[in-house]
Design a protein around this motif. Sequence first.
Motif, PDB file in Angstrom:
ATOM      1  N   THR A  19      66.494 -31.411 155.969  1.00  0.00           N
ATOM      2  CA  THR A  19      66.135 -30.109 156.530  1.00  0.00           C
ATOM      3  C   THR A  19      67.284 -29.125 156.381  1.00  0.00           C
ATOM      4  OG1 THR A  19      64.679 -31.150 158.152  1.00  0.00           O
ATOM      5  CG2 THR A  19      65.399 -28.909 158.650  1.00  0.00           C
ATOM      6  N   ARG A  20      68.512 -29.613 156.531  1.00  0.00           N
ATOM      7  CA  ARG A  20      69.690 -28.735 156.415  1.00  0.00           C
ATOM      8  C   ARG A  20      69.758 -28.106 155.027  1.00  0.00           C
ATOM      9  NH1 ARG A  20      74.731 -31.428 159.566  1.00  0.00           N
ATOM     10  NH2 ARG A  20      73.661 -31.902 161.500  1.00  0.00           N
ATOM     11  N   GLU A  21      69.544 -28.920 154.004  1.00  0.00           N
ATOM     12  CA  GLU A  21      69.574 -28.403 152.630  1.00  0.00           C
ATOM     13  C   GLU A  21      68.432 -27.417 152.396  1.00  0.00           C
ATOM     14  OE1 GLU A  21      69.684 -31.591 149.807  1.00  0.00           O
ATOM     15  OE2 GLU A  21      71.358 -32.564 150.834  1.00  0.00           O
ATOM     16  N   LEU A  22      67.260 -27.728 152.931  1.00  0.00           N
ATOM     17  CA  LEU A  22      66.117 -26.830 152.774  1.00  0.00           C
ATOM     18  C   LEU A  22      66.399 -25.485 153.435  1.00  0.00           C
ATOM     19  CD1 LEU A  22      63.250 -26.210 151.857  1.00  0.00           C
ATOM     20  CD2 LEU A  22      62.431 -27.319 153.953  1.00  0.00           C
ATOM     21  N   LEU A  23      66.964 -25.505 154.635  1.00  0.00           N
ATOM     22  CA  LEU A  23      67.284 -24.243 155.310  1.00  0.00           C
ATOM     23  C   LEU A  23      68.332 -23.461 154.533  1.00  0.00           C
ATOM     24  CD1 LEU A  23      67.230 -25.317 159.049  1.00  0.00           C
ATOM     25  CD2 LEU A  23      65.650 -23.766 157.897  1.00  0.00           C
ATOM     26  N   ASP A  24      69.276 -24.139 153.905  1.00  0.00           N
ATOM     27  CA  ASP A  24      70.250 -23.443 153.056  1.00  0.00           C
ATOM     28  C   ASP A  24      69.550 -22.722 151.913  1.00  0.00           C
ATOM     29  OD1 ASP A  24      72.502 -24.152 154.493  1.00  0.00           O
ATOM     30  OD2 ASP A  24      73.027 -25.835 153.197  1.00  0.00           O
ATOM     31  N   ARG A  25      68.538 -23.348 151.336  1.00  0.00           N
ATOM     32  CA  ARG A  25      67.832 -22.742 150.198  1.00  0.00           C
ATOM     33  C   ARG A  25      66.931 -21.592 150.637  1.00  0.00           C
ATOM     34  NH1 ARG A  25      67.171 -28.157 148.955  1.00  0.00           N
ATOM     35  NH2 ARG A  25      64.939 -28.123 149.326  1.00  0.00           N
ATOM     36  N   GLY A  27      67.048 -19.885 153.399  1.00  0.00           N
ATOM     37  CA  GLY A  27      67.705 -18.910 154.253  1.00  0.00           C
ATOM     38  C   GLY A  27      68.520 -17.867 153.511  1.00  0.00           C
ATOM     39  N   THR A  28      68.468 -17.857 152.187  1.00  0.00           N
ATOM     40  CA  THR A  28      69.262 -16.867 151.458  1.00  0.00           C
ATOM     41  C   THR A  28      68.536 -15.523 151.420  1.00  0.00           C
ATOM     42  OG1 THR A  28      68.325 -17.240 149.257  1.00  0.00           O
ATOM     43  CG2 THR A  28      70.123 -18.716 149.956  1.00  0.00           C
ATOM     44  N   LYS A  29      69.311 -14.458 151.244  1.00  0.00           N
ATOM     45  CA  LYS A  29      68.690 -13.137 151.165  1.00  0.00           C
ATOM     46  C   LYS A  29      67.786 -13.031 149.952  1.00  0.00           C
ATOM     47  CE  LYS A  29      72.680 -11.112 148.849  1.00  0.00           C
ATOM     48  NZ  LYS A  29      73.794 -10.215 148.971  1.00  0.00           N
ATOM     49  N   TRP A  30      68.155 -13.686 148.841  1.00  0.00           N
ATOM     50  CA  TRP A  30      67.353 -13.571 147.623  1.00  0.00           C
ATOM     51  C   TRP A  30      66.025 -14.294 147.779  1.00  0.00           C
ATOM     52  CZ3 TRP A  30      69.237  -9.544 145.943  1.00  0.00           C
ATOM     53  CH2 TRP A  30      70.601  -9.328 145.774  1.00  0.00           C
ATOM     54  N   THR A  31      66.021 -15.446 148.427  1.00  0.00           N
ATOM     55  CA  THR A  31      64.756 -16.150 148.664  1.00  0.00           C
ATOM     56  C   THR A  31      63.865 -15.317 149.571  1.00  0.00           C
ATOM     57  OG1 THR A  31      65.748 -18.327 148.320  1.00  0.00           O
ATOM     58  CG2 THR A  31      63.693 -18.253 149.585  1.00  0.00           C
ATOM     59  N   SER A  32      64.444 -14.752 150.627  1.00  0.00           N
ATOM     60  CA  SER A  32      63.663 -13.932 151.547  1.00  0.00           C
ATOM     61  C   SER A  32      63.065 -12.720 150.829  1.00  0.00           C
ATOM     62  CB  SER A  32      64.547 -13.470 152.713  1.00  0.00           C
ATOM     63  OG  SER A  32      63.793 -12.733 153.641  1.00  0.00           O
ATOM     64  N   LEU A  67      64.375 -18.458 141.719  1.00  0.00           N
ATOM     65  CA  LEU A  67      62.996 -18.805 141.377  1.00  0.00           C
ATOM     66  C   LEU A  67      62.875 -20.263 140.960  1.00  0.00           C
ATOM     67  CD1 LEU A  67      61.973 -15.549 139.528  1.00  0.00           C
ATOM     68  CD2 LEU A  67      61.047 -16.376 141.711  1.00  0.00           C
ATOM     69  N   ARG A  68      63.847 -20.763 140.217  1.00  0.00           N
ATOM     70  CA  ARG A  68      63.826 -22.168 139.795  1.00  0.00           C
ATOM     71  C   ARG A  68      63.820 -23.075 141.033  1.00  0.00           C
ATOM     72  NH1 ARG A  68      68.634 -22.797 137.017  1.00  0.00           N
ATOM     73  NH2 ARG A  68      67.841 -21.228 135.595  1.00  0.00           N
ATOM     74  N   SER A  69      64.641 -22.762 142.017  1.00  0.00           N
ATOM     75  CA  SER A  69      64.693 -23.537 143.250  1.00  0.00           C
ATOM     76  C   SER A  69      63.368 -23.454 144.004  1.00  0.00           C
ATOM     77  CB  SER A  69      65.833 -23.017 144.129  1.00  0.00           C
ATOM     78  OG  SER A  69      65.853 -23.655 145.373  1.00  0.00           O
ATOM     79  N   MET A  70      62.775 -22.263 144.038  1.00  0.00           N
ATOM     80  CA  MET A  70      61.509 -22.084 144.747  1.00  0.00           C
ATOM     81  C   MET A  70      60.369 -22.819 144.051  1.00  0.00           C
ATOM     82  SD  MET A  70      61.961 -18.072 145.810  1.00  0.00           S
ATOM     83  CE  MET A  70      60.461 -17.947 146.779  1.00  0.00           C
ATOM     84  N   VAL A  71      60.400 -22.849 142.726  1.00  0.00           N
ATOM     85  CA  VAL A  71      59.393 -23.611 141.977  1.00  0.00           C
ATOM     86  C   VAL A  71      59.564 -25.098 142.276  1.00  0.00           C
ATOM     87  CG1 VAL A  71      58.684 -24.326 139.651  1.00  0.00           C
ATOM     88  CG2 VAL A  71      59.044 -21.897 140.153  1.00  0.00           C
ATOM     89  N   ARG A  72      60.806 -25.572 142.254  1.00  0.00           N
ATOM     90  CA  ARG A  72      61.087 -26.992 142.509  1.00  0.00           C
ATOM     91  C   ARG A  72      60.622 -27.399 143.907  1.00  0.00           C
ATOM     92  NH1 ARG A  72      66.250 -26.895 141.596  1.00  0.00           N
ATOM     93  NH2 ARG A  72      66.809 -26.653 143.768  1.00  0.00           N
ATOM     94  N   ASP A  73      60.758 -26.475 144.876  1.00  0.00           N
ATOM     95  CA  ASP A  73      60.346 -26.768 146.256  1.00  0.00           C
ATOM     96  C   ASP A  73      58.846 -26.586 146.479  1.00  0.00           C
ATOM     97  OD1 ASP A  73      62.917 -27.438 147.076  1.00  0.00           O
ATOM     98  OD2 ASP A  73      63.389 -25.418 147.774  1.00  0.00           O
TER      99      ASP A  73
END
Length: 145
Positions: A19-25, A27-32, A67-73
């Motif tokens: 969960t900690r790693e997921l929140l790091d991903r 929780g970034t301004k770019w993901t938001s 985007l690559r991280s968001m696709v992977r998730d």
Amino acid sequence: MTGSERGRRGDLFSPWCPTRELLDRIGTKWTSMAVKALAEAAPAEVRFAELRRRMPGVSQKMLSVTLRSMVRDGLVERRVEPTVPPAVHYRLTGLGLSLEGPLSALRDWAETHMAEIERHHLPAEDTPAQAGPRAAPEPPAPAGT
């Protein structure tokens, strides 16, 4: 996914919980910003260049990594048209759309309270609690005295 995997819940306070790693991903301004831009277009797709225009300040590399991280998730679907150059399209999945509400609430809170937070960053002598005129700084002593 099995029923037990679907019902499994993380524990943020466990040092071994992902969960900690997921929140790091997420929780970034770019993901938001990406979630917001894609949610505004939903259910339509958005091309990479258009998404970059909607996210002022993001570099091509940072948007690509995000985007690559968001696709992977599983938050974003990516579709490539086999053209020259390739046209790459993105859209939120159902899981990604479910993230828009919580991120929207967090963005709203940040925008609402930003001025108050910034006031706390002022040096102590500049805070509103120190009312009244400040003493003028003393001029420097003449050289050689």
